[in-house]
Every structure is written in C-alpha cells, then in structure tokens.
Design an enzyme around this catalytic site. Structure first.
Site, short mmCIF file in Angstrom:
data_model
loop_
_atom_site.label_atom_id
_atom_site.label_comp_id
_atom_site.label_asym_id
_atom_site.label_seq_id
_atom_site.Cartn_x
_atom_site.Cartn_y
_atom_site.Cartn_z
N SER A 34 50.01 -49.73 45.89
CA SER A 34 50.89 -49.41 46.96
C SER A 34 51.29 -48.05 46.76
CB SER A 34 51.98 -50.64 47.02
OG SER A 34 51.32 -51.70 47.49
N ILE A 68 36.65 -50.20 45.41
CA ILE A 68 36.14 -49.27 46.50
C ILE A 68 35.18 -50.15 47.24
CG2 ILE A 68 35.14 -47.08 46.90
CD1 ILE A 68 38.24 -47.03 45.97
N ARG A 77 36.74 -85.14 66.69
CA ARG A 77 36.96 -86.17 65.59
C ARG A 77 38.10 -87.01 66.04
NH1 ARG A 77 36.47 -88.10 60.29
NH2 ARG A 77 38.46 -88.60 59.33
N GLN A 89 44.34 -77.52 58.00
CA GLN A 89 45.02 -78.71 58.21
C GLN A 89 44.39 -79.68 59.28
OE1 GLN A 89 47.27 -79.00 55.91
NE2 GLN A 89 48.22 -80.88 56.45
N GLU A 122 44.15 -52.08 52.88
CA GLU A 122 44.93 -50.91 53.93
C GLU A 122 46.60 -51.28 54.05
OE1 GLU A 122 42.43 -49.75 56.98
OE2 GLU A 122 40.72 -50.42 56.02
N THR A 171 49.84 -53.67 51.85
CA THR A 171 50.12 -55.19 51.94
C THR A 171 51.34 -55.07 52.81
OG1 THR A 171 51.95 -54.24 50.47
CG2 THR A 171 50.02 -54.96 49.32
N1 COS Z 1 50.75 -39.80 58.93
C1 COS Z 1 51.20 -38.50 58.59
N2 COS Z 1 51.82 -37.97 57.52
C2 COS Z 1 52.45 -38.93 56.92
C3 COS Z 1 52.10 -40.39 57.10
C4 COS Z 1 51.61 -40.63 58.02
N3 COS Z 1 51.43 -42.16 58.78
N4 COS Z 1 52.92 -41.25 56.20
C5 COS Z 1 53.55 -40.25 55.30
N5 COS Z 1 53.24 -38.77 55.78
C6 COS Z 1 53.71 -37.76 55.10
C7 COS Z 1 55.07 -37.54 55.26
O1 COS Z 1 55.54 -36.91 56.13
C8 COS Z 1 55.19 -36.77 53.85
O2 COS Z 1 55.09 -35.43 54.10
P1 COS Z 1 56.24 -34.44 54.05
O3 COS Z 1 56.71 -34.44 52.33
O4 COS Z 1 55.79 -33.01 54.34
O5 COS Z 1 57.22 -34.91 54.64
C9 COS Z 1 54.18 -37.18 52.86
O6 COS Z 1 53.00 -37.89 53.67
C10 COS Z 1 54.67 -38.35 51.73
O7 COS Z 1 55.16 -39.38 52.51
P2 COS Z 1 56.34 -40.41 51.86
O8 COS Z 1 57.24 -39.73 51.28
O9 COS Z 1 56.41 -41.33 52.92
O10 COS Z 1 55.36 -41.02 50.89
P3 COS Z 1 55.38 -42.23 49.94
O11 COS Z 1 54.96 -42.00 48.62
O12 COS Z 1 56.89 -42.77 49.97
O13 COS Z 1 54.49 -43.46 50.22
C11 COS Z 1 53.66 -45.14 51.65
C12 COS Z 1 54.40 -43.95 51.53
C13 COS Z 1 54.25 -46.19 50.87
C14 COS Z 1 53.59 -45.53 53.17
C15 COS Z 1 52.18 -45.01 51.25
O14 COS Z 1 52.15 -44.82 49.79
C16 COS Z 1 51.32 -46.08 51.55
O15 COS Z 1 50.58 -46.13 52.83
N6 COS Z 1 50.78 -46.97 50.61
C17 COS Z 1 50.15 -47.94 50.83
C18 COS Z 1 48.57 -47.54 50.48
C19 COS Z 1 47.39 -48.51 50.98
O16 COS Z 1 47.43 -48.67 52.21
N7 COS Z 1 46.45 -48.46 50.17
C20 COS Z 1 45.31 -49.25 50.64
C21 COS Z 1 44.23 -48.64 50.11
S1 COS Z 1 42.97 -48.25 51.13
S2 COS Z 1 42.26 -49.91 51.36
#
Ligand code: COS
Length: 384
Positions: A129, A154, A267, A335, A362, A364
């Site tokens: 996450s 992956i 059923r 169910q 993508e 949680t």
């Molecule tokens: N679109 C464009 N830019 C984005 C964005 C989005 N949807 N979300 C974040 N950003 C940008 C932010 O604007 C920030 O940029 P600046 O520092 O220039 O302002 C940067 O990315 C970092 O954003 P943020 O501080 O919000 O990042 P975090 O580390 O707090 O994490 C989450 C954000 C939790 C949303 C992210 O880590 C996430 O989506 N985690 C889940 C990952 C996932 O879906 N994994 C599945 C794997 S693939 S199957």
C-alpha cells in the site's frame, strides 16, 4: 468508433464469451492455465488493443467503451480478463499517458496486436500500500541505469515482453519524488522470475515475483525520458486502472445475479421455488441494488474521465464501491445456493474466491478510503 461499429464489436465479444469463454471455464480452473488457442482468438479480436489509440494500431476505446467491453468479458471467469488486463490497463497506460513519441511507436503497435504483453511492476516485498517506499534502485552508469530489486505479485510476469516498472533513481530522495518508471524488456539479462504464486482463486491468472539482479537499462527507457516522475505516472495509471477494475466487478455482478436468480427459480423447498420466499427475495433485491448503484457510478465516473476531468477521488470511490459490492453479491450467491454454493461443481464458490482479490489489487479498499478522505480534506482546505 461510431455507435453502430461499437455495438457490432460488443455483440462479437458477447458471442465469444458465451460460446468460447464460459464453456472453457472448468478446464481453465483444472489446468490452472488459459489455453493458447483462446489467447490467440483474443489477439485476433483486437482485445489486447482496446486502450491503444487508433493511430498506433489499437481500437482506441474511450474509458466508457473499454468498461463496457470488459464487463462483457467478465461475465466469464475473471481469469480470461487477466490475460489482456495488464496490456490493456496498468502495463501500457504509462506509455500512453506519459511516454515519448519514440516509446509509443516502439511498444503500442505491438500491444495492439497482442504480439507484446505488458506487465506492471510497482509492488515489492516491503512496499505494498505504501508504494512510495519502494526499494528497487536504479543507479546511473553513463547512458544506462543498473537496476536491482524484487517486484512482487506481478500479474502476467511469465507472459510479459515488457515491464513498466518503478525504481528509485534518486537514492537520497525519500518517497515519491525519487522514483522513475522504466520500460524494461522481459528478456533483459539479469531479469528472472520467481515461482508461480499459489493463490486463493483466479486459477489460470499467472503471478510471480520479478527479480532484477543488476539489470542494465538505457536512460532512454525511462517513461517520458525524465527521471523522478515515475510515481505520478503510476498513480495516474492506477486512477484509470480503478475504473477498469470496477468494470471487472460489474461483469461478475451480472453473472452471479443471473446464476442466483436462475437457481432460485428452479430450486424447490417446502413445496415451492425458493425465489418465492421473501428472505431469498431480499437477497436478490440487495444484489440488484448493489449492481445498479455500481453501474450508475461507473457511468458518471467514466464520462468524467473521458471529458478529461480530474477524477482521482471518483476513481477511488468507484473501485471501492464496485469491489465491495461484488464481494457482497458473491457472498449472497453462495447463500442462495445453500449447500450447493459451497460445492465446486456449481461454480459460485469459485467466483466467490475469485472476486475476493478485487478488494485488494490496484489499491485495497482502505487505500481507496484514504484517497477519498484526503482529497475531501484538501478540497475543504482549498475552499476555506
Ligand atoms: N495522480 C497524479 N499525481 C498523484 C496522484 C494521482 N492520482 N496521487 C498522488 N499524486 C502525486 C501527489 O500530487 C504528490 O506529488 P507532489 O509531491 O508533487 O505534490 C506525489 O504523487 C505523492 O503523493 P502522496 O504524498 O499522496 O503519496 P503517498 O505516498 O501518501 O501515497 C497513495 C499515496 C496511498 C495513494 C499511494 O501510495 C497508493 O495508491 N497506494 C496503493 C498502491 C496500489 O494501488 N498498489 C497496487 C499495486 S498495482 S496492482
């Protein structure tokens, strides 16, 4: 694509699902593999190129159109969608959104025909996450980068010809800003795969680790050619991917409702069909309400996405709602089937296990909630 051509395409997909995919479901589950003949048919139908713009040889669907086609495909086991999923979605869209013209010309036509399969490498053993904490490093060495690390879970890694993978190019920069997205051909020396993961469900969808042992990639393989922008590319790709996953959920919602209704009408217990019992009707009604709500949300979010609006919050809300809704629907389907719902031959127990992943990959449900709430707070602060 004009409406008539699109309808024709959708009808062809519906027929393919009914005549080829649904009849193959049990064999795929048994073999834990999708037959090459089906993958070849998917190529011939252009399904790998749904999201590739027409100028690069794809079908160039809008998001709403892509969702409509994905919904049709996932009326069959979601495993079939997984074959095209990473190439249509998270594996290719970084190039479409942020790639250089040269990168687009190199890869998109191959994705469109299904000649090349794309896979997405963000997650790592220590970075799920919290994607920005990833540890794979890419160290500059002249015109190249030397990439070392492990990518986890992956999807389609063994089928992939290229990975869109995120690595830290600025070791001193913590968090998102030090991350770049690379296009790494899967046969690059030093790249190897872990063992196929044994999963709760989705048999036939292939998932392994990708191990990068001092892999050399040219600096020109950074998506967009500029280091440090990879995290934002990944986030934009995931926003879009979340609409796609909601479409996956919708197809399965429909399938499970159709199966449950049919079973309830056939059923008999206590001398009548179980569909006439109000407690069963309550479950059927709740399933329908969940699906209709997801559909309405999908329509509005996909339209906003296609209009170019900023929809991160809405994508998170849609993915959250849709994946939880299909979970509730699958649970009620089991169910309604009762004892049969627990038995493999009736398939609903398999779909129940398959859709469990939708609440996890993508992003949680909890990550979607935090994205929604953080944006609400940001909007309120901006308005104050
Ligand atoms: N679109 C464009 N830019 C984005 C964005 C989005 N949807 N979300 C974040 N950003 C940008 C932010 O604007 C920030 O940029 P600046 O520092 O220039 O302002 C940067 O990315 C970092 O954003 P943020 O501080 O919000 O990042 P975090 O580390 O707090 O994490 C989450 C954000 C939790 C949303 C992210 O880590 C996430 O989506 N985690 C889940 C990952 C996932 O879906 N994994 C599945 C794997 S693939 S199957």
């Amino acid at each position: 694509m004009d409406a008539e051509t699109f309808d024709l395409f959708r009808t062809t997909v519906q027929r393919f699902v009914a005549e080829k995919l649904i009849p193959a479901e049990d064999a795929v589950e048994e073999a834990d593999a999708v037959p090459e003949s089906i993958i070849q048919q998917m190529r011939e139908m252009g399904l790998f190129g749904l999201s590739v713009p027409e100028e690069y040889g794809g079908i160039g669907c809008t998001m709403a159109e892509e969702a409509a086609i994905i919904r049709e495909i996932t009326r069959a086991s979601v495993v079939f969608r997984s074959v095209i999923g990473t190439t249509v979605g998270i594996g290719s869209q970084g190039i479409v959104m942020d790639g250089t013209e040269e990168q687009k010309r190199e890869w998109l036509p191959k994705f469109a025909t299904g000649e090349a399969i794309a896979s997405f490498g963000l997650t790592e053993p220590e970075a799920g996450s919290d994607a920005a904490s990833l540890r794979t490093v890419a160290v500059r060495d002249g015109d190249n980068y030397r990439i070392t690390g492990t990518k986890r879970y992956i999807t389609n890694a063994p089928r992939a010809n290229v990975f869109s993978l995120m690595a830290r190019t600025e070791p001193d920069v913590k968090g998102a800003a030090g991350i770049s997205a690379f296009l790494l051909p899967a046969d690059t020396p030093g790249t190897s795969l872990g063992k196929p993961a044994k999963k709760t469900g989705q048999k036939g969808a292939v998932t392994t680790d990708v191990i990068l042992g001092d892999v050399v990639g040219p600096a020109s393989s950074i998506i967009g050619g500029v280091p440090g922008r990879g995290f934002k590319t990944a986030m934009k790709v995931l926003d879009r991917g979340r609409i796609h996953i909601a479409a996956v959920a919708l197809g399965m919602c429909q399938r499970l409702i159709d199966m449950s209704l049919q079973y309830a009408m056939e059923r008999k217990q206590f001398g009548q069909r179980i569909a006439d019992f109000q407690l069963v009707q309550a479950m059927l009604a709740d399933m329908k309400v969940d699906m209709l709500t997801t559909e309405a949300l999908m329509q509005s979010v996909a339209a906003k996405f296609d209009a170019g609006e900023s929809v991160s919050l809405e994508c998170a809300a849609l993915k959250y709602y849709a994946s939880e809704a299909v979970g509730r629907i699958a649970d009620r389907a089991v169910q309604i089937y009762g004892g049969a719902g627990y038995m493999a031959e009736y398939k609903v127990e398999r779909f129940y296990r398959d859709v469990r992943l939708l609440r996890i990959y993508e992003g949680t449900s909890q990550i979607q909630q935090t994205i929604i709430a953080k944006q609400m707070i940001r909007q309120a602060e901006a308005a104050a």
